[in-house]
Design a protein around this motif. Sequence first.
Motif, PDB file in Angstrom:
ATOM      1  N   GLY A 104     -14.414   6.420   4.442  1.00 10.34           N
ATOM      2  CA  GLY A 104     -13.474   7.173   3.987  1.00 10.34           C
ATOM      3  C   GLY A 104     -12.098   7.239   4.582  1.00 10.34           C
ATOM      4  N   LEU A 105     -12.040   6.767   5.828  1.00 12.87           N
ATOM      5  CA  LEU A 105     -10.845   6.812   6.597  1.00 12.87           C
ATOM      6  C   LEU A 105     -10.712   5.452   7.256  1.00 12.87           C
ATOM      7  CD1 LEU A 105     -11.305  10.371   7.998  1.00 12.87           C
ATOM      8  CD2 LEU A 105      -9.382   9.654   6.559  1.00 12.87           C
ATOM      9  N   THR A 106      -9.546   4.996   7.725  1.00 12.65           N
ATOM     10  CA  THR A 106      -9.496   3.847   8.602  1.00 12.65           C
ATOM     11  C   THR A 106     -10.041   3.693   9.628  1.00 12.65           C
ATOM     12  OG1 THR A 106      -7.138   3.428   7.693  1.00 12.65           O
ATOM     13  CG2 THR A 106      -7.244   2.378   9.721  1.00 12.65           C
ATOM     14  N   ALA A 128     -10.480   3.533   2.697  1.00 13.32           N
ATOM     15  CA  ALA A 128      -9.449   3.301   3.825  1.00 13.32           C
ATOM     16  C   ALA A 128      -8.455   2.113   3.607  1.00 13.32           C
ATOM     17  CB  ALA A 128     -10.337   2.945   5.000  1.00 13.32           C
ATOM     18  N   ALA A 129      -7.347   2.398   3.874  1.00 10.19           N
ATOM     19  CA  ALA A 129      -6.105   1.769   3.176  1.00 10.19           C
ATOM     20  C   ALA A 129      -5.263   1.075   4.297  1.00 10.19           C
ATOM     21  CB  ALA A 129      -5.532   2.419   2.108  1.00 10.19           C
ATOM     22  N   THR A 130      -5.489   1.081   5.542  1.00 13.94           N
ATOM     23  CA  THR A 130      -4.398   0.405   6.424  1.00 13.94           C
ATOM     24  C   THR A 130      -4.672  -1.291   6.445  1.00 13.94           C
ATOM     25  OG1 THR A 130      -4.787   2.148   8.221  1.00 13.94           O
ATOM     26  CG2 THR A 130      -4.001   0.121   8.930  1.00 13.94           C
ATOM     27  N   LEU A 147      -1.730   0.696   2.154  1.00 15.54           N
ATOM     28  CA  LEU A 147      -0.491   1.505   2.148  1.00 15.54           C
ATOM     29  C   LEU A 147       0.877   0.528   1.905  1.00 15.54           C
ATOM     30  CD1 LEU A 147      -0.271   4.305   2.317  1.00 15.54           C
ATOM     31  CD2 LEU A 147      -2.325   3.595   3.349  1.00 15.54           C
ATOM     32  N   TYR A 173      -1.396   8.595  11.987  1.00 15.31           N
ATOM     33  CA  TYR A 173      -2.448   7.697  12.171  1.00 15.31           C
ATOM     34  C   TYR A 173      -2.181   6.349  11.486  1.00 15.31           C
ATOM     35  CZ  TYR A 173      -5.341   8.556   8.025  1.00 15.31           C
ATOM     36  OH  TYR A 173      -5.973   8.770   6.535  1.00 15.31           O
ATOM     37  N   PRO A 175      -2.947   4.366   8.733  1.00 10.08           N
ATOM     38  CA  PRO A 175      -2.206   4.281   7.484  1.00 10.08           C
ATOM     39  C   PRO A 175      -0.892   4.962   7.260  1.00 10.08           C
ATOM     40  CG  PRO A 175      -4.115   5.845   7.494  1.00 10.08           C
ATOM     41  CD  PRO A 175      -4.043   5.070   8.690  1.00 10.08           C
ATOM     42  N   PHE A 225       3.383  10.390   3.022  1.00  8.15           N
ATOM     43  CA  PHE A 225       1.777   9.942   3.017  1.00  8.15           C
ATOM     44  C   PHE A 225       1.074  10.992   3.774  1.00  8.15           C
ATOM     45  CE2 PHE A 225      -1.954   8.320   5.204  1.00  8.15           C
ATOM     46  CZ  PHE A 225      -2.605   8.016   4.224  1.00  8.15           C
ATOM     47  N   PRO A 227      -3.364  11.719   3.653  1.00  6.93           N
ATOM     48  CA  PRO A 227      -4.831  11.166   2.909  1.00  6.93           C
ATOM     49  C   PRO A 227      -4.991  12.062   1.974  1.00  6.93           C
ATOM     50  CG  PRO A 227      -5.155  12.130   5.210  1.00  6.93           C
ATOM     51  CD  PRO A 227      -3.724  12.160   5.009  1.00  6.93           C
ATOM     52  N   SER A 228      -5.793  11.391   1.134  1.00  7.95           N
ATOM     53  CA  SER A 228      -6.413  12.046  -0.230  1.00  7.95           C
ATOM     54  C   SER A 228      -7.214  13.585   0.128  1.00  7.95           C
ATOM     55  CB  SER A 228      -7.566  11.153  -0.810  1.00  7.95           C
ATOM     56  OG  SER A 228      -8.224  11.752  -1.973  1.00  7.95           O
ATOM     57  N   ASP A 255      -1.213   9.341  -2.941  1.00  5.59           N
ATOM     58  CA  ASP A 255      -2.213  10.008  -2.134  1.00  5.59           C
ATOM     59  C   ASP A 255      -1.990  11.625  -2.276  1.00  5.59           C
ATOM     60  OD1 ASP A 255      -3.660   7.369  -0.419  1.00  5.59           O
ATOM     61  OD2 ASP A 255      -1.420   7.454  -0.797  1.00  5.59           O
ATOM     62  N   PHE A 305      -8.248   8.121  -7.167  1.00  8.16           N
ATOM     63  CA  PHE A 305      -8.393   6.685  -6.794  1.00  8.16           C
ATOM     64  C   PHE A 305      -9.522   6.343  -5.968  1.00  8.16           C
ATOM     65  CE2 PHE A 305      -6.514   7.101  -2.605  1.00  8.16           C
ATOM     66  CZ  PHE A 305      -5.859   8.530  -2.617  1.00  8.16           C
ATOM     67  N   MET A 306     -10.000   7.283  -5.357  1.00  6.77           N
ATOM     68  CA  MET A 306     -11.234   7.101  -4.735  1.00  6.77           C
ATOM     69  C   MET A 306     -12.363   6.679  -5.508  1.00  6.77           C
ATOM     70  SD  MET A 306     -10.330   7.091  -1.551  1.00  6.77           S
ATOM     71  CE  MET A 306      -9.210   7.776  -0.068  1.00  6.77           C
TER      72      MET A 306
HETATM   73  C1  DHB Z   1      -6.785   6.591   4.214  1.00  7.58           C
HETATM   74  C2  DHB Z   1      -7.544   7.747   3.559  1.00  7.58           C
HETATM   75  C3  DHB Z   1      -7.086   8.248   2.790  1.00  7.58           C
HETATM   76  O1  DHB Z   1      -7.701   9.639   2.012  1.00  7.58           O
HETATM   77  C4  DHB Z   1      -6.087   7.729   1.882  1.00  7.58           C
HETATM   78  O2  DHB Z   1      -5.685   8.364   0.881  1.00  7.58           O
HETATM   79  C5  DHB Z   1      -5.308   6.598   2.053  1.00  7.58           C
HETATM   80  C6  DHB Z   1      -5.859   6.196   3.419  1.00  7.58           C
HETATM   81  C7  DHB Z   1      -7.210   6.000   5.386  1.00  7.58           C
HETATM   82  O3  DHB Z   1      -7.706   6.649   6.213  1.00  7.58           O
HETATM   83  O4  DHB Z   1      -7.143   4.670   5.615  1.00  7.58           O
END
Ligand code: DHB
Length: 392
Positions: A104-106, A128-130, A147, A173, A175, A225, A227-228, A255, A305-306
Amino acid sequence: MMDRRRFLTVGAIALAAGLGLSAPAAAQESVKIGLILPMTGPFASTGRQVEAGARLYMSKHGDTVAGRKIELLLKDDAGTPDQTKRTAQEMVVNDKVSFLAGFGLTPLAFATAPISTQAKVPTIVMAAATSSITEKSPFIARTSFTLPQASVIIGEWAAENGIKKVVTLVSDYAPGADAQKWFASAFTENGGEIVEEIQVPLRNPDFAPFLQRVKDASPDAVFVFVPSGAGAAFMKQFRDRGLGEAGIRLIGTGDVVDDDILNDMGEAALGTVTAHHYSVAHDSPENDAFVKAFKAANDGMRPNFMGVAGYDGMALIYQALEKTGGDTDGEKVMEAIKGLAWTSPRGPISIDPKTRDIVQNMYIREVKSVDGELYNVEQETFEAVKDPAKEG
Ligand code: DHB
Protein backbone atom coordinates in the motif's frame (compact mmCIF):
# COMPACT_ATOMS: atom_id res chain seq x y z
CA MET A 1 21.90 -28.34 -6.20
CA MET A 2 18.49 -29.51 -5.12
CA ASP A 3 16.37 -26.41 -4.67
CA ARG A 4 13.57 -25.97 -2.18
CA ARG A 5 10.76 -26.32 -4.68
CA ARG A 6 12.09 -29.54 -6.17
CA PHE A 7 12.56 -30.94 -2.72
CA LEU A 8 9.01 -29.97 -1.81
CA THR A 9 7.60 -31.54 -4.94
CA VAL A 10 9.38 -34.82 -4.22
CA GLY A 11 8.16 -34.65 -0.63
CA ALA A 12 4.60 -33.89 -1.70
CA ILE A 13 4.56 -36.78 -4.16
CA ALA A 14 5.91 -39.16 -1.52
CA LEU A 15 3.23 -37.96 0.87
CA ALA A 16 0.51 -38.29 -1.75
CA ALA A 17 1.68 -41.84 -2.53
CA GLY A 18 1.47 -42.68 1.16
CA LEU A 19 -2.10 -41.42 1.23
CA GLY A 20 -3.00 -43.41 -1.83
CA LEU A 21 -3.41 -40.29 -4.00
CA SER A 22 -2.05 -40.19 -7.52
CA ALA A 23 0.96 -38.03 -8.37
CA PRO A 24 -1.05 -35.74 -10.69
CA ALA A 25 -3.35 -34.88 -7.79
CA ALA A 26 -0.30 -33.71 -5.83
CA ALA A 27 0.92 -31.68 -8.79
CA GLN A 28 -2.43 -29.88 -8.76
CA GLU A 29 -1.86 -28.26 -5.37
CA SER A 30 -3.17 -24.73 -5.22
CA VAL A 31 -1.23 -21.60 -6.16
CA LYS A 32 -1.06 -19.32 -3.14
CA ILE A 33 -0.92 -15.55 -3.46
CA GLY A 34 0.17 -13.65 -0.35
CA LEU A 35 -1.69 -10.34 -0.43
CA ILE A 36 -0.18 -7.93 2.12
CA LEU A 37 -2.09 -4.68 2.63
CA PRO A 38 -2.76 -1.94 5.19
CA MET A 39 -6.23 -3.06 6.34
CA THR A 40 -6.01 -0.97 9.53
CA GLY A 41 -4.44 2.40 10.32
CA PRO A 42 -4.43 5.63 8.31
CA PHE A 43 -4.01 3.89 4.93
CA ALA A 44 -6.76 1.28 5.37
CA SER A 45 -8.73 2.74 2.45
CA THR A 46 -5.93 1.57 0.13
CA GLY A 47 -6.13 -1.94 1.58
CA ARG A 48 -9.90 -2.04 1.28
CA GLN A 49 -9.79 -0.93 -2.37
CA VAL A 50 -7.00 -3.26 -3.50
CA GLU A 51 -8.60 -6.24 -1.77
CA ALA A 52 -11.99 -5.47 -3.32
CA GLY A 53 -10.42 -5.19 -6.79
CA ALA A 54 -8.50 -8.46 -6.43
CA ARG A 55 -11.54 -10.35 -5.14
CA LEU A 56 -13.74 -8.95 -7.91
CA TYR A 57 -11.32 -10.22 -10.55
CA MET A 58 -11.41 -13.69 -9.00
CA SER A 59 -15.20 -13.73 -8.73
CA LYS A 60 -15.50 -12.77 -12.42
CA HIS A 61 -12.83 -15.13 -13.74
CA GLY A 62 -13.10 -18.10 -11.40
CA ASP A 63 -10.51 -19.49 -9.01
CA THR A 64 -8.79 -21.92 -11.37
CA VAL A 65 -6.08 -21.04 -13.89
CA ALA A 66 -4.29 -23.54 -16.14
CA GLY A 67 -5.79 -26.32 -14.07
CA ARG A 68 -4.55 -24.91 -10.77
CA LYS A 69 -6.69 -23.54 -7.98
CA ILE A 70 -5.84 -20.00 -6.87
CA GLU A 71 -5.85 -19.20 -3.18
CA LEU A 72 -5.63 -15.62 -1.92
CA LEU A 73 -4.11 -15.23 1.57
CA LEU A 74 -4.74 -11.73 2.94
CA LYS A 75 -2.63 -10.28 5.78
CA ASP A 76 -2.81 -6.82 7.36
CA ASP A 77 0.52 -4.99 7.78
CA ALA A 78 -1.11 -1.83 9.24
CA GLY A 79 1.12 0.16 6.88
CA THR A 80 4.33 -0.49 8.82
CA PRO A 81 7.43 -1.74 6.92
CA ASP A 82 8.71 -4.11 9.66
CA GLN A 83 5.39 -5.88 9.68
CA THR A 84 5.23 -6.10 5.89
CA LYS A 85 8.67 -7.65 5.77
CA ARG A 86 7.97 -10.14 8.56
CA THR A 87 4.67 -11.11 6.96
CA ALA A 88 6.29 -11.58 3.54
CA GLN A 89 8.93 -13.82 5.12
CA GLU A 90 6.33 -15.94 6.91
CA MET A 91 4.24 -16.27 3.78
CA VAL A 92 7.21 -17.43 1.73
CA VAL A 93 8.60 -19.83 4.31
CA ASN A 94 5.47 -21.18 6.05
CA ASP A 95 2.65 -20.73 3.54
CA LYS A 96 4.87 -21.39 0.50
CA VAL A 97 3.22 -18.65 -1.52
CA SER A 98 4.06 -18.47 -5.23
CA PHE A 99 3.34 -14.73 -5.42
CA LEU A 100 3.54 -11.77 -3.08
CA ALA A 101 1.20 -8.89 -3.85
CA GLY A 102 -0.29 -5.66 -2.51
CA PHE A 103 2.05 -3.04 -0.93
CA GLY A 104 0.00 0.00 0.00
CA LEU A 105 2.93 2.39 0.43
CA THR A 106 6.42 2.71 -1.00
CA PRO A 107 8.35 1.89 2.22
CA LEU A 108 6.41 -1.39 2.44
CA ALA A 109 7.47 -2.40 -1.07
CA PHE A 110 11.08 -1.36 -0.38
CA ALA A 111 11.10 -3.52 2.78
CA THR A 112 9.94 -6.59 0.86
CA ALA A 113 12.16 -6.37 -2.24
CA PRO A 114 15.15 -8.26 -0.72
CA ILE A 115 12.85 -11.18 0.16
CA SER A 116 11.43 -11.25 -3.37
CA THR A 117 14.96 -11.49 -4.74
CA GLN A 118 16.27 -14.08 -2.27
CA ALA A 119 13.24 -16.36 -2.57
CA LYS A 120 12.72 -15.64 -6.31
CA VAL A 121 9.06 -14.96 -5.64
CA PRO A 122 7.21 -12.80 -8.21
CA THR A 123 5.96 -9.72 -6.37
CA ILE A 124 3.14 -7.63 -7.80
CA VAL A 125 3.05 -4.04 -6.57
CA MET A 126 -0.61 -2.97 -6.74
CA ALA A 127 -0.47 0.41 -4.97
CA ALA A 128 2.94 1.91 -4.20
CA ALA A 129 4.14 4.30 -6.90
CA THR A 130 7.72 5.52 -6.39
CA SER A 131 9.54 5.00 -9.68
CA SER A 132 12.53 3.10 -8.24
CA ILE A 133 10.50 0.27 -6.64
CA THR A 134 10.76 -1.96 -9.71
CA GLU A 135 14.55 -1.50 -9.67
CA LYS A 136 14.82 -2.97 -6.16
CA SER A 137 14.27 -6.55 -7.37
CA PRO A 138 14.09 -8.35 -10.74
CA PHE A 139 11.08 -10.21 -9.28
CA ILE A 140 8.92 -7.07 -8.95
CA ALA A 141 6.31 -5.97 -11.50
CA ARG A 142 3.74 -3.20 -11.03
CA THR A 143 0.09 -2.57 -11.91
CA SER A 144 -0.39 0.79 -10.17
CA PHE A 145 1.47 3.75 -11.69
CA THR A 146 4.56 5.88 -11.13
CA LEU A 147 4.53 9.41 -9.76
CA PRO A 148 6.74 10.64 -12.64
CA GLN A 149 4.11 9.32 -15.13
CA ALA A 150 1.46 11.60 -13.67
CA SER A 151 3.66 14.53 -12.61
CA VAL A 152 5.26 15.18 -16.00
CA ILE A 153 1.86 15.29 -17.71
CA ILE A 154 0.39 17.82 -15.26
CA GLY A 155 3.64 19.86 -15.28
CA GLU A 156 3.44 20.31 -19.04
CA TRP A 157 -0.29 20.97 -18.90
CA ALA A 158 0.15 23.70 -16.28
CA ALA A 159 2.83 25.52 -18.29
CA GLU A 160 0.66 25.35 -21.40
CA ASN A 161 -2.47 26.59 -19.64
CA GLY A 162 -1.55 30.00 -18.31
CA ILE A 163 -0.08 28.93 -14.95
CA LYS A 164 3.22 30.75 -14.39
CA LYS A 165 4.06 30.45 -10.69
CA VAL A 166 3.55 27.33 -8.61
CA VAL A 167 4.13 26.25 -5.01
CA THR A 168 4.64 22.49 -4.70
CA LEU A 169 3.29 20.70 -1.62
CA VAL A 170 4.05 17.00 -1.23
CA SER A 171 4.07 14.32 1.46
CA ASP A 172 7.57 13.97 2.85
CA TYR A 173 8.62 10.53 1.59
CA ALA A 174 9.81 8.88 -1.62
CA PRO A 175 6.72 9.29 -3.86
CA GLY A 176 6.44 12.94 -2.79
CA ALA A 177 10.05 13.50 -3.79
CA ASP A 178 9.36 11.87 -7.18
CA ALA A 179 6.27 14.03 -7.70
CA GLN A 180 8.07 17.25 -6.76
CA LYS A 181 11.09 16.54 -8.93
CA TRP A 182 9.27 15.43 -12.08
CA PHE A 183 6.57 18.08 -11.89
CA ALA A 184 9.18 20.82 -11.40
CA SER A 185 11.34 19.68 -14.31
CA ALA A 186 8.41 19.44 -16.76
CA PHE A 187 6.93 22.75 -15.59
CA THR A 188 10.16 24.80 -15.59
CA GLU A 189 11.38 23.33 -18.90
CA ASN A 190 8.18 24.74 -20.39
CA GLY A 191 8.62 28.21 -18.92
CA GLY A 192 7.02 27.89 -15.46
CA GLU A 193 8.54 28.98 -12.17
CA ILE A 194 8.52 27.13 -8.82
CA VAL A 195 8.31 29.77 -6.09
CA GLU A 196 8.38 27.44 -3.06
CA GLU A 197 8.73 23.72 -2.29
CA ILE A 198 6.88 22.44 0.77
CA GLN A 199 7.05 18.98 2.39
CA VAL A 200 4.34 17.86 4.82
CA PRO A 201 4.59 14.90 7.24
CA LEU A 202 3.23 11.62 5.88
CA ARG A 203 1.40 10.63 9.06
CA ASN A 204 -1.42 12.72 10.55
CA PRO A 205 -0.51 15.90 8.72
CA ASP A 206 -1.99 19.21 9.82
CA PHE A 207 -2.14 20.97 6.47
CA ALA A 208 -3.21 24.35 7.88
CA PRO A 209 0.21 25.97 8.51
CA PHE A 210 1.54 24.70 5.18
CA LEU A 211 -1.47 26.04 3.30
CA GLN A 212 -0.96 29.39 5.00
CA ARG A 213 2.55 29.43 3.52
CA VAL A 214 1.06 28.68 0.11
CA LYS A 215 -1.40 31.54 0.53
CA ASP A 216 1.34 33.97 1.56
CA ALA A 217 3.37 33.10 -1.57
CA SER A 218 0.26 33.82 -3.72
CA PRO A 219 1.16 31.57 -6.67
CA ASP A 220 -1.14 30.92 -9.66
CA ALA A 221 -1.51 27.33 -8.46
CA VAL A 222 -0.45 24.82 -5.82
CA PHE A 223 0.71 21.43 -7.09
CA VAL A 224 -0.16 18.67 -4.60
CA PHE A 225 0.75 15.06 -3.98
CA VAL A 226 -0.66 13.32 -0.92
CA PRO A 227 -1.28 9.56 -0.76
CA SER A 228 -4.70 8.08 -1.38
CA GLY A 229 -7.07 8.78 1.53
CA ALA A 230 -5.35 11.99 2.69
CA GLY A 231 -7.15 14.17 0.14
CA ALA A 232 -10.24 14.75 2.29
CA ALA A 233 -8.29 16.44 5.13
CA PHE A 234 -6.28 18.42 2.60
CA MET A 235 -9.35 19.66 0.75
CA LYS A 236 -11.05 20.73 3.98
CA GLN A 237 -8.07 22.89 4.95
CA PHE A 238 -7.77 24.24 1.42
CA ARG A 239 -11.36 25.44 1.72
CA ASP A 240 -11.10 26.68 5.33
CA ARG A 241 -8.00 28.75 4.50
CA GLY A 242 -9.76 30.33 1.53
CA LEU A 243 -7.13 29.48 -1.05
CA GLY A 244 -9.69 29.16 -3.81
CA GLU A 245 -11.10 32.62 -3.05
CA ALA A 246 -7.54 33.97 -3.10
CA GLY A 247 -7.37 32.83 -6.75
CA ILE A 248 -4.96 29.95 -6.16
CA ARG A 249 -5.76 26.98 -8.37
CA LEU A 250 -5.36 23.40 -7.19
CA ILE A 251 -3.50 20.99 -9.50
CA GLY A 252 -1.78 17.68 -8.84
CA THR A 253 -1.50 14.01 -9.47
CA GLY A 254 -4.90 12.34 -9.12
CA ASP A 255 -4.21 10.99 -5.62
CA VAL A 256 -5.61 14.10 -3.86
CA VAL A 257 -9.01 13.70 -5.55
CA ASP A 258 -9.29 9.92 -5.38
CA ASP A 259 -12.70 8.66 -6.46
CA ASP A 260 -13.37 6.79 -3.22
CA ILE A 261 -13.64 10.03 -1.19
CA LEU A 262 -14.13 12.71 -3.86
CA ASN A 263 -17.88 12.80 -3.54
CA ASP A 264 -17.64 13.89 0.10
CA MET A 265 -15.22 16.75 -0.58
CA GLY A 266 -17.89 19.21 -1.62
CA GLU A 267 -17.61 22.29 -3.78
CA ALA A 268 -14.01 23.09 -2.81
CA ALA A 269 -12.89 20.23 -5.08
CA LEU A 270 -14.65 21.60 -8.20
CA GLY A 271 -12.22 22.71 -10.89
CA THR A 272 -9.25 20.74 -9.52
CA VAL A 273 -7.18 19.61 -12.50
CA THR A 274 -5.03 16.51 -12.15
CA ALA A 275 -3.19 13.97 -14.28
CA HIS A 276 -3.81 10.32 -13.50
CA HIS A 277 -4.36 6.88 -14.98
CA TYR A 278 -7.84 6.06 -13.67
CA SER A 279 -11.15 7.80 -13.22
CA VAL A 280 -14.34 6.03 -12.19
CA ALA A 281 -15.92 8.19 -14.93
CA HIS A 282 -13.69 6.67 -17.67
CA ASP A 283 -15.95 6.04 -20.63
CA SER A 284 -15.53 2.47 -21.85
CA PRO A 285 -17.55 -0.75 -21.81
CA GLU A 286 -14.83 -2.41 -19.67
CA ASN A 287 -15.04 0.35 -17.07
CA ASP A 288 -18.85 0.42 -17.03
CA ALA A 289 -18.91 -3.30 -16.26
CA PHE A 290 -16.12 -2.95 -13.68
CA VAL A 291 -17.73 -0.06 -11.81
CA LYS A 292 -21.14 -1.74 -11.70
CA ALA A 293 -19.74 -5.04 -10.43
CA PHE A 294 -17.41 -3.34 -7.94
CA LYS A 295 -20.21 -1.28 -6.41
CA ALA A 296 -22.56 -4.26 -6.31
CA ALA A 297 -19.98 -6.35 -4.44
CA ASN A 298 -18.99 -3.59 -1.99
CA ASP A 299 -22.12 -1.85 -0.69
CA GLY A 300 -22.01 0.85 -3.34
CA MET A 301 -18.35 1.82 -2.74
CA ARG A 302 -16.82 3.53 -5.75
CA PRO A 303 -13.64 1.99 -7.10
CA ASN A 304 -10.62 4.29 -7.17
CA PHE A 305 -7.19 3.85 -8.78
CA MET A 306 -6.20 1.42 -6.01
CA GLY A 307 -9.23 -0.78 -6.71
CA VAL A 308 -8.46 -0.98 -10.41
CA ALA A 309 -4.80 -1.81 -9.72
CA GLY A 310 -5.83 -4.71 -7.44
CA TYR A 311 -8.10 -5.97 -10.20
CA ASP A 312 -5.36 -5.66 -12.82
CA GLY A 313 -2.79 -7.21 -10.50
CA MET A 314 -4.87 -10.38 -10.42
CA ALA A 315 -5.36 -10.15 -14.21
CA LEU A 316 -1.56 -10.09 -14.53
CA ILE A 317 -1.12 -13.15 -12.29
CA TYR A 318 -3.83 -15.12 -14.14
CA GLN A 319 -2.36 -14.32 -17.55
CA ALA A 320 1.18 -15.15 -16.47
CA LEU A 321 0.02 -18.54 -15.14
CA GLU A 322 -1.86 -19.22 -18.39
CA LYS A 323 1.38 -18.58 -20.25
CA THR A 324 3.49 -20.87 -18.05
CA GLY A 325 0.80 -23.58 -18.09
CA GLY A 326 0.43 -23.26 -14.32
CA ASP A 327 4.18 -23.45 -13.61
CA THR A 328 5.01 -21.13 -10.69
CA ASP A 329 8.81 -21.15 -11.10
CA GLY A 330 9.76 -17.53 -10.29
CA GLU A 331 11.98 -16.97 -13.29
CA LYS A 332 9.48 -18.50 -15.74
CA VAL A 333 6.66 -16.40 -14.28
CA MET A 334 8.70 -13.18 -14.57
CA GLU A 335 9.48 -14.00 -18.22
CA ALA A 336 5.75 -14.55 -18.82
CA ILE A 337 4.88 -11.22 -17.20
CA LYS A 338 7.20 -9.21 -19.43
CA GLY A 339 5.26 -7.75 -22.35
CA LEU A 340 1.77 -8.80 -21.19
CA ALA A 341 -0.80 -6.39 -22.65
CA TRP A 342 -4.55 -6.15 -22.12
CA THR A 343 -7.48 -3.78 -21.80
CA SER A 344 -8.04 -2.67 -18.23
CA PRO A 345 -11.06 -0.69 -16.98
CA ARG A 346 -8.63 2.29 -17.08
CA GLY A 347 -7.80 1.76 -20.79
CA PRO A 348 -5.08 -0.23 -22.61
CA ILE A 349 -2.13 -1.26 -20.42
CA SER A 350 1.02 -3.37 -20.76
CA ILE A 351 4.05 -4.41 -18.74
CA ASP A 352 7.28 -2.97 -20.15
CA PRO A 353 9.51 -6.02 -20.79
CA LYS A 354 12.63 -4.01 -19.93
CA THR A 355 11.52 -2.43 -16.65
CA ARG A 356 8.56 -4.64 -15.52
CA ASP A 357 6.73 -1.38 -14.93
CA ILE A 358 3.31 -0.45 -16.25
CA VAL A 359 2.78 1.40 -19.53
CA GLN A 360 -0.61 3.12 -19.66
CA ASN A 361 -2.67 6.05 -20.85
CA MET A 362 -2.52 9.14 -18.67
CA TYR A 363 -5.45 11.52 -18.60
CA ILE A 364 -5.89 15.20 -17.77
CA ARG A 365 -9.09 15.38 -15.71
CA GLU A 366 -11.10 18.11 -14.06
CA VAL A 367 -13.42 17.71 -11.06
CA LYS A 368 -16.99 18.41 -12.20
CA SER A 369 -20.44 17.82 -10.83
CA VAL A 370 -22.35 15.34 -13.00
CA ASP A 371 -25.91 14.38 -12.02
CA GLY A 372 -25.27 15.66 -8.51
CA GLU A 373 -22.06 13.70 -7.94
CA LEU A 374 -18.42 14.78 -8.19
CA TYR A 375 -16.25 13.10 -10.81
CA ASN A 376 -12.82 13.46 -12.36
CA VAL A 377 -13.98 14.08 -15.92
CA GLU A 378 -11.32 13.11 -18.46
CA GLN A 379 -10.45 15.83 -20.96
CA GLU A 380 -7.28 14.79 -22.70
CA THR A 381 -5.53 11.44 -23.24
CA PHE A 382 -1.80 10.76 -23.47
CA GLU A 383 -1.37 7.27 -24.87
CA ALA A 384 0.96 4.49 -23.71
CA VAL A 385 3.00 6.57 -21.27
CA LYS A 386 6.09 4.80 -19.89
CA ASP A 387 7.70 5.76 -16.61
CA PRO A 388 9.68 8.86 -17.65
CA ALA A 389 12.23 8.19 -14.88
CA LYS A 390 13.33 5.03 -16.66
CA GLU A 391 13.53 6.37 -20.19
CA GLY A 392 16.70 7.31 -22.03
C1 DHB B 1 1.87 5.81 -2.64
C2 DHB B 1 0.75 5.65 -1.84
C3 DHB B 1 -0.46 6.19 -2.23
O1 DHB B 1 -1.56 6.05 -1.47
C4 DHB B 1 -0.56 6.88 -3.44
O2 DHB B 1 -1.75 7.40 -3.77
C5 DHB B 1 0.54 7.03 -4.24
C6 DHB B 1 1.76 6.49 -3.84
C7 DHB B 1 3.17 5.24 -2.21
O3 DHB B 1 3.44 5.19 -1.00
O4 DHB B 1 3.95 4.83 -3.08
